[in-house]
Design an enzyme around this catalytic site. Structure first.
Site, PDB file in Angstrom:
ATOM      1  N   LYS A  65       5.411   6.780 108.107  1.00  0.00           N
ATOM      2  CA  LYS A  65       4.094   6.389 107.591  1.00  0.00           C
ATOM      3  C   LYS A  65       4.170   5.042 106.874  1.00  0.00           C
ATOM      4  CE  LYS A  65       3.720  10.119 105.085  1.00  0.00           C
ATOM      5  NZ  LYS A  65       4.974  10.782 105.505  1.00  0.00           N
ATOM      6  N   THR A  66       5.178   4.927 106.009  1.00  0.00           N
ATOM      7  CA  THR A  66       5.320   3.673 105.276  1.00  0.00           C
ATOM      8  C   THR A  66       5.629   2.534 106.254  1.00  0.00           C
ATOM      9  OG1 THR A  66       6.072   4.908 103.359  1.00  0.00           O
ATOM     10  CG2 THR A  66       6.546   2.567 103.366  1.00  0.00           C
ATOM     11  N   ASP A  94      -0.555   3.772 100.643  1.00  0.00           N
ATOM     12  CA  ASP A  94       0.572   4.683 100.927  1.00  0.00           C
ATOM     13  C   ASP A  94       0.470   5.887  99.979  1.00  0.00           C
ATOM     14  OD1 ASP A  94       2.850   5.645 102.088  1.00  0.00           O
ATOM     15  OD2 ASP A  94       4.189   4.074 101.348  1.00  0.00           O
ATOM     16  N   GLU A  95       1.102   6.991 100.317  1.00  0.00           N
ATOM     17  CA  GLU A  95       1.121   8.194  99.472  1.00  0.00           C
ATOM     18  C   GLU A  95      -0.297   8.598  99.071  1.00  0.00           C
ATOM     19  OE1 GLU A  95       3.994   9.651  99.024  1.00  0.00           O
ATOM     20  OE2 GLU A  95       5.532   8.093  99.104  1.00  0.00           O
ATOM     21  N   GLN A 104       3.338  16.720 100.472  1.00  0.00           N
ATOM     22  CA  GLN A 104       4.077  15.987  99.442  1.00  0.00           C
ATOM     23  C   GLN A 104       3.208  15.659  98.240  1.00  0.00           C
ATOM     24  OE1 GLN A 104       7.143  13.048 100.727  1.00  0.00           O
ATOM     25  NE2 GLN A 104       6.182  13.273 102.722  1.00  0.00           N
ATOM     26  N   ARG A 111      14.457  13.763 101.330  1.00  0.00           N
ATOM     27  CA  ARG A 111      15.013  12.435 101.004  1.00  0.00           C
ATOM     28  C   ARG A 111      16.353  12.220 101.694  1.00  0.00           C
ATOM     29  NH1 ARG A 111      11.055  10.414 100.790  1.00  0.00           N
ATOM     30  NH2 ARG A 111      10.212  12.449 101.279  1.00  0.00           N
TER      31      ARG A 111
END
Ligand SMILES: Nc1ncnc2c1ncn2[C@@H]1O[C@H](COP(=O)(O)OP(=O)(O)OP(=O)(O)O)[C@@H](O)[C@H]1O
Ligand SMILES: [Mg+2]
Length: 703
Positions: free
Chosen positions: A30-31, A211-212, A242, A623
């Site tokens: 996504k990033t 983002d996020e 998330q 992560r």
């Protein structure tokens, strides 16, 4: 341009003329879509300066800038890549005057806020002040001012808090200061109430990327809505699994609302994870499984099965830390990823870091702690730096306000408010204003005398610091000065526990040693000094370098060191080897001790909280790129005692592996898709029967 992107990612990158939402699991790129889309937009002729990419933390912004520079070169520097709060700062610096704020306003940290609230509410109890802080922050995030908060108050407690909020806001205005919530709330107010400002910013924004997105709150949603205007040229990327800032007001409603507010929204899903091995991903999918879903998704990886996820049971925290260190050392021997920066130790709460820091130090392994408070961000250090900044630049208004109120010296907020108004009117800095001959017309003689005394004291300090050379003299100077302003007393007065105050005073002493050493020559116990012997500098000169410190800590990022981080601060990042520590019931999932036996409301909260903890665990697991170890301890410290402890339920859930190990997630995804398609068809049929209009472009409702 589209190299290194799969078809869905390319679709997201190439869709530039309307609202776009990329909804996908961890590590699915996504990033990466955001950075590539910045490049694509520039290629399509959008001016770099009209592109804004909003990230969640400063660190994420720095990393995105780096990635964008790699893709586009120097034009990346013109793109606004920052956090929502930094965007707010920029807007307020440019247009804050519309709301009566000077361009040089200062931003309060949490400690400042607590201190001001203690004063506004007439208490010395920090815990009480923190409760007010929490409630006021909640109200501000709901867009309420003090009067509105009082009008909607449910009980006496809330009414009192609302009145304290009014006094708190008065003080903020007097100090020309804003708190963190204001950095979103005030720009929102500007955009909503001031058409000219709105037109300017909407024109300035060619495309916004966020983002996020799952962690935005209601005011951020509104701000975004006003900024992109009717054209709705934005790209939001996020993952409902998330969402870990519910406790700070983030709401998944922002994901649900998007297709309703923007009927032309293009929704793109990504399914391939490029970060982790299948073993790690399966553990992640298993843990998040029990949570309700906003849309069906299962991630798959083509990086192979990889090492099994390791579960480590330790006797106690010391033992857990030793095992972690041993694991790092052994992986360094046997893995292809052996730089210190390839390792991360993640945990639920800041205090867990200390034992691991000690173990790493003993083993001489370099590390950094991120997500906690850096030494230079501590309130007491910032207090001292406030004074230094004022010696160096008398016109630094935020520094002036910090110094004049810390410690208190009988100059109250009414005096400072009048001084602020006077300074704004005559376009003077606060320091210049206090010596102005016209000042007596706006305030009583006694107030002016106190201000003059303070002004003379600053001038005197500046003179002495300029002529104070060498470590010994500098240290003596700093001691005298701290005595003169009674800083130690101030710390002890402001803290409830002696221990906390002593720890702050210890930091002050350490900082003074550090400053003094930089003045050259020798301190008494100055073994580790990095000074060239003989070369001496004045204390003022050394104070000047203080302003470089924030840049210094940013540079920490490229250091080759092991990362210690809270789970919250690890969001969006990745490491080859991750150790998730303290996976114990009560710690992760976290449980407040006073939970038991409270009313229903708390019980309901508990389920929601558990879901958020589960998402936090999911963030932690995802992560890891190559190896993951989760550890728990059989005993934990509770107060002064060691008590028996249990492993986290999440560990058991991860180990469901055995039965699903060989299941191909893509098959599972197919089945899930079929199920959702059927449910959507059923809903549509039912709706058609009831003759209700269907919104377009929405994802199926949550189960
Ligand atoms: N199409 C691709 N080809 C190769 N590598 C990719 C691709 N897409 C993403 N990656 C890599 O996969 C990793 C994860 O990507 P990224 O950080 O963008 O994921 P994300 O969805 O933002 O994750 P998170 O949800 O954790 O924020 C990165 O190292 C990225 O470079
Ligand atoms: Mg990301």
């Amino acid at each position: 341009m589209s190299s290194g992107l799969n078809i869905s990612q390319q679709e997201a990158v190439n869709y530039m003329h309307g609202p776009c939402l990329v909804l996908a699991g961890a590590g699915s790129g996504k990033t990466r879509v955001i950075t590539h889309k910045i490049a694509r937009l520039i290629q399509a002729g959008v001016e770099p300066a009209r592109i804004a990419a909003i990230t969640f933390t400063n660190k994420a912004a720095a990393e995105m800038r780096e990635r964008a520079r790699g893709l586009i070169g120097k034009d990346a520097g013109k793109v606004l890549i920052c956090t929502f709060h930094a965007l707010g700062v920029r807007m307020m610096r440019q247009d804050g005057q519309t709301l009566g704020l000077k361009a040089q306003f200062s931003i309060l940290d949490s400690d400042d806020v607590v201190r001001i609230l203690k004063d506004a509410g007439g208490t010395t109890d920090a815990a009480t002040a923190r409760t007010w802080q929490w409630t006021i922050s909640k109200w501000k995030n709901m867009g309420l001012n003090a009067a509105q908060a009082e009008a909607q108050a449910q009980d006496d407690n809330e009414r009192i808090t609302a009145r304290i909020m009014a006094r708190y806001e008065e003080r903020l205005t007097a100090y020309q200061s804003v708190d963190f919530d204001d950095l979103i709330g005030m720009p929102l107010k500007l955009m909503r109430d001031h058409e000219d400002v709105r037109a300017k910013w909407q024109k300035a924004m060619g495309h916004m990327l966020v983002d996020e997105y799952q962690d935005t709150n209601a005011t951020q949603y509104e701000l975004l809505k006003w900024m992109v205007g009717e054209r709705g040229r934005f790209t939001a990327v996020g993952d409902d699994d998330q969402s870990i800032y519910g406790w700070r007001g983030a709401t998944l409603d922002n994901l649900r609302k998007l297709p309703v507010d923007y009927p032309s929204l293009k929704v793109i899903k990504l399914e391939q994870n490029y970060r982790s091995t299948s073993a790690i991903l399966r553990a992640a999918n298993n843990v998040i499984g029990p949570n309700p879903k906003l849309f069906p998704k299962t991630l798959f990886s083509e990086l192979g099965e990889g090492e099994p996820v390791r579960v480590v049971d330790a006797d106690n925290e010391q033992h857990e830390a030793e095992r972690a260190v041993a694991r790092i050392q052994s992986l360094r021997e046997n893995s292809t990823h052996k730089e210190w920066r390839d390792f991360a130790i993640l945990y639920r709460a800041n205090h867990q870091a200390r034992v691991f820091e000690q173990a790493l130090r003993r083993a001489q392994i370099p590390y950094k702690v991120s997500g906690g408070t850096s030494f230079f961000d501590r309130a007491e250090i910032r207090d001292l730096c406030g004074w230094f900044r004022l010696w160096i630049n008398n016109d630094d208004d935020p520094a002036f306000l910090r110094a004049v109120t810390t410690p208190k010296r009988g100059i109250g907020h009414t005096t400072l408010a009048s001084l602020g108004v006077f300074a704004t009117q005559y376009k003077l800095s606060l320091f210049e204003a206090l010596f102005s001959s016209s000042l007596p017309s706006v305030m009583p003689k006694r107030a002016i005398e106190s201000l003059h005394e303070f002004g003379r004291y600053i001038n005197d300090l500046e003179y002495r610091a300029r002529h104070c050379m060498g470590a010994q003299n500098a240290r003596a100077f700093l001691d005298d000065w701290l005595k003169e302003i009674e800083y130690e007393k101030h710390l002890y007065d402001g803290e409830d526990s002696e221990q906390a105050a002593a720890s702050r005073w210890g930091n002050v002493m350490e900082f003074c040693d550090w400053m003094a050493q930089r003045c050259g020559g020798q301190l008494q116990d100055d073994a580790g000094s990095d000074n060239v012997p003989g070369e001496q500098r004045s204390l003022l000169e050394v104070a000047q370098t203080i302003s470089l410190i924030s840049t210094l800590s940013e540079r920490e990022q490229d250091q080759n060191v092991v990362t210690l981080s809270t789970l919250h601060a690890s969001k969006g990042l990745e490491w080859p080897h991750v150790m998730l520590i303290g996976c114990n019931e009560g710690l992760l999932p976290f449980k407040l001790d006073d939970d038991e036996g409270r009313q229903q409301k708390v019980e309901e909260n508990t389920l929601e909280r558990l879901q958020e903890e589960r998402r936090l665990m999911y963030v932690g697991i995802t992560r890891a790129q190559r190896s993951l170890a989760v550890s728990w301890t059989k005993k934990r410290k509770k107060g002064r005692e060691m008590v028996a402890a249990r492993p986290s339920r999440f560990i058991t859930e991860m180990a469901l592996d055995k039965t699903t190990a060989k299941e191909d997630p893509r098959e599972k995804l197919k089945a899930l898709r079929a199920e959702f398609a059927k449910r959507a068809a059923d809903t549509a049929a039912a709706a058609a029967a009831a003759d209700t209009p269907q919104p377009t472009g929405t994802t199926p409702a949550s189960t």
